[in-house]
Design an enzyme around this catalytic site. Structure first.
Site: not given
Length: 471
Positions: A88, A370
């Site tokens: 994102h 991540d």
């Protein structure tokens, strides 16, 4: 050696929580010193590791159009399918530094505020028409774009939207305009869209999709919900993976205990905000500090003083030491091989169907975190790849040789850089073959067999590797 800024999506940094800060680990004991760096930029990169420079790379503030190698291939190769994994975009912190004022970041989308994208207003307009679109529950309850004057915790910012509008437009120029991956009358079954249940991942996916397919038909869009940040679907139960994670977190914890400078820094910061050191550390201050840094907002102050850049740098210094030791111990690699296997297995299955002439799912998009991308990078052997920045993209391209239609090849690109020949399964291929890409069978063999070989033991499949005794 490349070091990087790291932040958490789940849990607390350097704690004993379930999730840790993932980084890539060296593969099969190969020293990173003997291999070329993946992302050097001699024009701008400092001669020694500079934590502030690395932080700026992590922020990924949109500016000039970046160079990219997506879609580069000899003329006799035909692009067959593309599989995109994104983190994102820029978000508001998930944690608050105790007893300090939250950074004032506006999460509405405003045309005259930087960073800006020409499609920003059109994106907002198009999202406002999507309330009846098909989203797998619970995605249908999430807002389609950020809209709070003071960002909510973890909310995507305007910077995050613009980052992915840029990503989408870049991929559109390459894959649609140049390579005609999708026909102009593309159908819903030619896209595969999947996201975790966070507004920031859904909104990032929609921003990239809008840049890629401007003014798309909402009736053709279906986002699937993925409950796990590892995108492991029905294959998430893996006890040995969790054991690797626990051992890695123990290593991480013991290293922190030995770092007197880090403890001094946390102690100073705790006095400034007037809380116990343990409470400050649990609040994961680096997450909030990165927001201040990326948005050029001063670090917080109290009547006892100010959190400052020296505190920021001290925490990064420890992160650098942690990365060095992590690469030596290899525990994270074991976690990554098991953590990344399900999503890599899904990807090669889609590729294999495409080689049979199937026209479904030609463009797959996974909007993730991540903690999704980092295990995949590590599992692939990309030990020198930087930690996933905001709006990072990892792309798998499948190509067909028109001169030998039965032969298919793959390219892997990370943030626009071709890293195919840095992967463990194809790092020696170009020494033996003049072909500019990696044979698909190399990737298939890696996922079906070599990932388990790399773990040691006698396991030959995912289930056995996840349940083997005596680890």
């Amino acid at each position: 050696m490349i070091y990087f800024i790291r932040t958490m999506e789940r849990g607390v940094w350097l704690s004993s929580a379930v999730h840790l800060i993932p980084v890539s680990a060296a593969k099969n004991g190969v020293s990173s010193k003997s291999r070329k760096r993946i992302l050097p930029d001699p024009a701008t990169e400092p001669p020694v590791t500079d934590p502030v420079y690395e932080a700026l790379l992590y922020c990924n503030i949109p500016s000039v159009a970046e160079r990219s190698m997506e879609g580069h291939a000899p003329h006799h190769f035909k692009l067959v399918s593309v599989h995109v994994f994104i983190r994102h975009g820029d978000r508001y912190p998930l944690y608050v530094i105790p007893k300090t004022k939250r950074p004032e970041i506006d999460c509405t989308l405003v045309a005259n505020r930087k960073p800006y994208h020409p499609k920003l207003e059109a994106f907002v307009s198009h999202m406002s028409k999507g309330s009846g679109a098909s989203f797998e529950s619970p995605l249908n309850s999430l807002p389609l774009y950020p809209n709070h004057p003071l960002c909510e915790m973890g909310e995507l910012t305007q910077t995050g939207v613009v980052q992915h509008l840029q990503n989408g437009q870049l991929l559109r120029d390459i894959y649609l305009k140049k390579h005609k991956l999708l026909p102009t009358d593309w159908s819903a079954d030619q896209l595969y869209l999947e996201t975790t249940g966070k507004s920031r991942t859904l909104q990032s996916g929609l921003a990239l999709l809008y840049g890629f397919l401007p003014d798309f038909d909402w009736k053709k869009i279906y986002f699937r919900h993925q409950p796990s940040a590892l995108f492991c679907s029905g294959s998430c139960y893996c006890p040995v993976r969790n054991q690797y994670l626990e051992k890695e977190q123990r290593r991480q914890y013991l290293l922190r205990l030995k770092n007197s400078q880090l403890e001094k820094t946390y102690g100073e910061m705790a006095k400034i905000v007037d809380v116990p050191t343990k409470q400050l550390r649990a609040a994961n201050p680096i997450d909030s500090m990165l927001c201040h840094f990326c948005h050029n907002v001063s670090f917080p102050c109290t009547r006892n003083g100010c959190v400052d850049m020296e505190h920021f740098k001290a925490i990064k210094t420890h992160q650098i030491e942690d990365e060095k030791e992590r690469q030596e111990k290899k525990l994270y690699l074991g976690y990554s091989l098991l953590g990344a296997h399900p999503i890599l297995n899904q990807t090669i299955s889609r590729m294999q169907r495409a080689t049979e002439g199937r026209k479904e799912e030609l463009f797959a998009l996974y909007s993730a975190h991540d903690v999704t991308l980092s295990p995949v990078l590590s599992a692939l052997g990309l030990s020198e790849a930087r930690f996933p920045r905001f709006a990072a993209r990892l792309i798998f391209e499948l190509w067909q040789d028109r001169e030998k239609p039965s032969e298919h090849s793959v390219r892997i690109l990370y943030n626009g850089v071709d890293v195919t020949f840095h992967t463990s399964f194809c790092q020696d291929h170009h020494k033996r073959s003049p072909k500019p890409m990696c044979p698909l069978e190399n990737l298939v063999r890696f996922v079906k067999r070599d990932m388990f070989v790399a773990l040691g033991g006698s396991s030959t499949n995912y289930y056995d590797a996840c349940h083997r005794e005596g680890f």
